[in-house]
Design an enzyme around this catalytic site. Structure first.
Site, PDB file in Angstrom:
ATOM      1  N   GLU A 117       5.975   0.154   3.799  1.00  0.00           N
ATOM      2  CA  GLU A 117       5.815   0.059   2.351  1.00  0.00           C
ATOM      3  C   GLU A 117       5.416   1.430   1.808  1.00  0.00           C
ATOM      4  O   GLU A 117       4.587   2.110   2.392  1.00  0.00           O
ATOM      5  CB  GLU A 117       4.746  -0.983   1.996  1.00  0.00           C
ATOM      6  N   CYS A 163      -0.595  -2.954  -5.171  1.00  0.00           N
ATOM      7  CA  CYS A 163       0.349  -3.336  -4.114  1.00  0.00           C
ATOM      8  C   CYS A 163       0.883  -4.748  -4.315  1.00  0.00           C
ATOM      9  O   CYS A 163       0.157  -5.639  -4.730  1.00  0.00           O
ATOM     10  CB  CYS A 163      -0.353  -3.249  -2.763  1.00  0.00           C
ATOM     11  N   CYS A 211      -0.344  -6.581  -0.478  1.00  0.00           N
ATOM     12  CA  CYS A 211      -1.733  -6.984  -0.218  1.00  0.00           C
ATOM     13  C   CYS A 211      -2.545  -7.102  -1.509  1.00  0.00           C
ATOM     14  O   CYS A 211      -3.718  -6.730  -1.531  1.00  0.00           O
ATOM     15  CB  CYS A 211      -2.409  -6.018   0.740  1.00  0.00           C
ATOM     16  N   HIS A 215      -6.935  -6.488  -2.632  1.00  0.00           N
ATOM     17  CA  HIS A 215      -7.498  -5.669  -3.713  1.00  0.00           C
ATOM     18  C   HIS A 215      -8.230  -6.554  -4.717  1.00  0.00           C
ATOM     19  O   HIS A 215      -9.295  -6.183  -5.226  1.00  0.00           O
ATOM     20  CB  HIS A 215      -6.397  -4.850  -4.391  1.00  0.00           C
ATOM     21  N   ARG A 230      -4.166  -4.730   6.566  1.00  0.00           N
ATOM     22  CA  ARG A 230      -4.036  -3.437   7.252  1.00  0.00           C
ATOM     23  C   ARG A 230      -5.371  -2.776   7.576  1.00  0.00           C
ATOM     24  O   ARG A 230      -5.393  -1.677   8.097  1.00  0.00           O
ATOM     25  CB  ARG A 230      -3.156  -2.495   6.421  1.00  0.00           C
ATOM     26  N   SER A 254      -4.771   2.020   4.580  1.00  0.00           N
ATOM     27  CA  SER A 254      -3.732   2.982   4.962  1.00  0.00           C
ATOM     28  C   SER A 254      -4.128   4.414   4.609  1.00  0.00           C
ATOM     29  O   SER A 254      -3.527   5.357   5.115  1.00  0.00           O
ATOM     30  CB  SER A 254      -2.388   2.617   4.330  1.00  0.00           C
ATOM     31  N   CYS A 265       0.989   1.219   4.567  1.00  0.00           N
ATOM     32  CA  CYS A 265       1.463   0.966   3.208  1.00  0.00           C
ATOM     33  C   CYS A 265       1.054   2.173   2.372  1.00  0.00           C
ATOM     34  O   CYS A 265      -0.113   2.322   2.014  1.00  0.00           O
ATOM     35  CB  CYS A 265       0.864  -0.296   2.623  1.00  0.00           C
ATOM     36  N   CYS A 289      -0.299   1.619  -1.266  1.00  0.00           N
ATOM     37  CA  CYS A 289      -1.749   1.430  -1.297  1.00  0.00           C
ATOM     38  C   CYS A 289      -2.481   2.732  -1.006  1.00  0.00           C
ATOM     39  O   CYS A 289      -3.476   3.048  -1.653  1.00  0.00           O
ATOM     40  CB  CYS A 289      -2.165   0.424  -0.222  1.00  0.00           C
TER      41      CYS A 289
HETATM   42 NI1  NFE Z   1      -0.079  -2.085   0.204  1.00  0.00          NI
HETATM   43 FE1  NFE Z   1      -2.911  -2.848   1.755  1.00  0.00          FE
HETATM   44  C1  NFE Z   1      -3.199  -3.899   3.138  1.00  0.00           C
HETATM   45  C2  NFE Z   1      -4.613  -2.577   1.228  1.00  0.00           C
HETATM   46  S1  NFE Z   1      -2.797  -0.855   2.501  1.00  0.00           S
HETATM   47  S2  NFE Z   1      -0.697  -3.144   1.843  1.00  0.00           S
HETATM   48  O1  NFE Z   1      -3.228  -4.585   3.946  1.00  0.00           O
HETATM   49  O2  NFE Z   1      -5.671  -2.409   0.815  1.00  0.00           O
HETATM   50  O3  NFE Z   1      -3.670  -0.382   3.657  1.00  0.00           O
END
Ligand code: NFE
Ligand code: MG
Length: 504
Positions: free
Chosen positions: A13, A60, A63, A67, A431, A454, A498, A501
């Site tokens: 992503e 995102c 996920c 958030h 992640r 990420s 990702c 993110c």
């Molecule tokens: Ni855009 Fe996320 C997850 C977050 S990125 S996917 O899982 O926070 O590390």
């Protein structure tokens, strides 16, 4: 020495460029670059704090739940409220469905084609309807005049894929079934989240959706189907890949430091969690302390001060003029060290802490069966195995949470937003460790900072020039053919990065 550029890295992503310097068939140095600026932290300033979890979910589409929950946890702290048991359980269930979706998309739709020979579908002679359809579609596409025939399957790197025809057909069948499983997981998420992506039901103090018996029954029935797929397809397929590519237990060895903030509370005071918090430094499990987090920007495209704690973080974009900067990611560090976060970190912190006897037994048996020691978990296959194992743990816990819901009991704690306050939300996204820090002044957001999984894993070098976890994992990776650097791509994808993110 040959420089190999993978730009963009596909089947992840967001926008990531990876540059590796290959010498004598091995990666000597690696550089991971996040390729765009998004500016969510700046967008949030001056807004109503109650908008924060809606805005940060837009970081995102994969996920958003993480958030959302991290933001409402930061607000819970700022507003000094705690969700009632139903609220805690519903948050867990909304997040559980998203983990299952996320891990299935990662293994099947992002990673599998690094190992499975999709071209073998051309020789399929069986009667399965979906496989026959796919075979005819690929053949038709290859015969067409399109500039990208049979995308997203082809073109691909020339390398050794799984050679066993039947195994390829089983994996491709599961690849197709995984699409339906993801739909089901999204459906489960929406039952209590209101909608997917970007659920509307997540609010400070709990969840607005009610724990109604019909919803509980619907979630349970979907979960049973997902459990069957994970047990019958996902876990066995990961083990098959491990059997066919055992060298990937030694490829992709990362920095060896792991961090988990912890998630999925089993008690309302947050003291017991399915995934506990902790850090592993030099092989030893230690207590996590958020005070030790800093973000460096020495090699990042920001002109704001380096080395700030996220509670005081600043984000000033500097697209030009910083000669050592090569990424739009900051470089988060714990006690000055890069930390790997994600399923492997969560599983190892839980394993070292011996919180799930069943998990320790499964890992010990797995390693014994493979005649390998625990050190091999720090690898491409270790990350895939940890992801599959934790999916199973979460599904089992989700059944228990459904049983614990009390229909009719409140799901949310009322509150009055304060004029000024501060809060920190820590959570585990699929992640890895995700943190949001909010400062409220005069009823508006004065500062908001996100430090994202990420960002930890894909970070560039810090001010001390220490490469990030993914950069370190790429070092020493054998690259047999620089024109087809599939080995490096497999290492990168094992982290499930990702970048959408990561740059936020
Ligand atoms: Ni855009 Fe996320 C997850 C977050 S990125 S996917 O899982 O926070 O590390
Ligand atoms: Mg940030």
């Amino acid at each position: 020495m040959k420089t190999v550029l993978i730009d963009p890295v596909t089947r992840i992503e967001g926008h990531l460029a990876v540059k590796v310097e290959v010498n004598n068939g091995k990666v000597e140095k690696a550089f991971c670059s996040g390729e765009m600026f998004r500016g969510f932290e700046n967008i949030l300033r001056g807004r109503d704090p109650l908008d924060a979890h809606q805005i940060t979910q837009r970081i995102c589409g994969v996920c958003p739940i993480s958030h959302g929950i991290t933001s409402i946890r930061a607000q819970d702290q700022a507003y000094k409220i705690t969700p009632p048991p139903n609220g805690r359980l519903l948050r867990n269930l909304i997040q559980a469905a998203n983990y299952i979706q996320s891990h299935i998309i990662h293994f099947y739709h992002l990673c599998a084609l690094d190992f499975v020979d999709i071209a073998a579908i051309g020789n399929y002679t069986g009667k399965d309807e979906s496989l026959t359809y796919l075979r005819d579609w690929v053949k038709f596409q290859l015969a067409s005049n399109s500039t990208a025939p049979a995308a997203p399957f082809l073109p691909r790197y020339n390398t050794k894929y799984i050679e066993d025809h039947d195994l390829n057909m089983i994996a491709i069948k599961h690849y197709l079934e995984a699409l339906e499983m993801r739909r089901l997981a999204h459906h489960a998420c929406a039952i209590f989240g209101g909608k997917v992506p970007h659920p509307t039901a997540l609010v400070p103090g709990g969840v607005t959706e009610k724990a109604a018996p019909d919803k509980i029954a619907r979630y349970r029935s979907v979960l049973a189907k997902l459990k069957k797929f994970v047990n019958d397809a996902y876990i066995p397929d990961v083990l098959e890949v491990a059997k066919k590519f055992p060298e990937y237990f030694t490829i992709g060895k990362g920095c060896g430091n792991y961090m988990a903030y912890g998630a999925f509370p089993e008690s309302n005071d947050d003291s017991v969690k399915v995934f506990p918090s902790g850090v592993i430094l030099k092989g030893k499990l230690e207590t996590f302390s958020a005070e030790r987090i800093r973000e460096d920007v020495g090699h990042s495209k920001f002109s704001s001060p380096t080395g700030l704690h996220p509670s005081k973080g600043q984000t000033t974009a500097a697209p030009d003029g910083k000669t050592d900067a090569y990424s739009w990611l900051k470089a988060p560090r714990y006690d000055g060290l890069p930390m790997e976060v994600g399923p492997l970190a969560r599983v190892l912190v839980a394993y070292e802490g011996k919180v799930h006897p069943q998990l320790n037994q499964t890992i010990d048996e797995l390693l014994k069966g493979l005649n390998l020691g625990p050190e091999v978990l720090n690898s491409v296959l270790g990350r895939h195995a940890a992801r599959a194992l934790e999916t199973k743990i979460i599904i089992d816990r989700a059944f228990a949470w459904l049983d614990q819901l009390v229909p009719g009991d409140p799901t949310c704690t009322p509150f009055t937003p304060p004029d000024s306050s501060e809060g920190m939300g820590l959570w585990e996204a699929p992640r890895g460790a995700l943190g949001h820090w909010i400062t409220i002044r005069g009823g508006r957001i004065d500062n908001y900072q996100c430090v994202v999984p990420s960002t930890w894993n894909s970070s560039p070098r810090c001010d001390k020039n220490i490469p990030g976890p993914m950069e370190q994992a790429l070092e020493n990776t054998p690259v047999a053919d620089p024109e087809n650097p599939v080995e490096a791509a497999r290492v990168v994808r094992s982290f499930d990065p990702c970048l959408a993110c990561a740059v936020h």
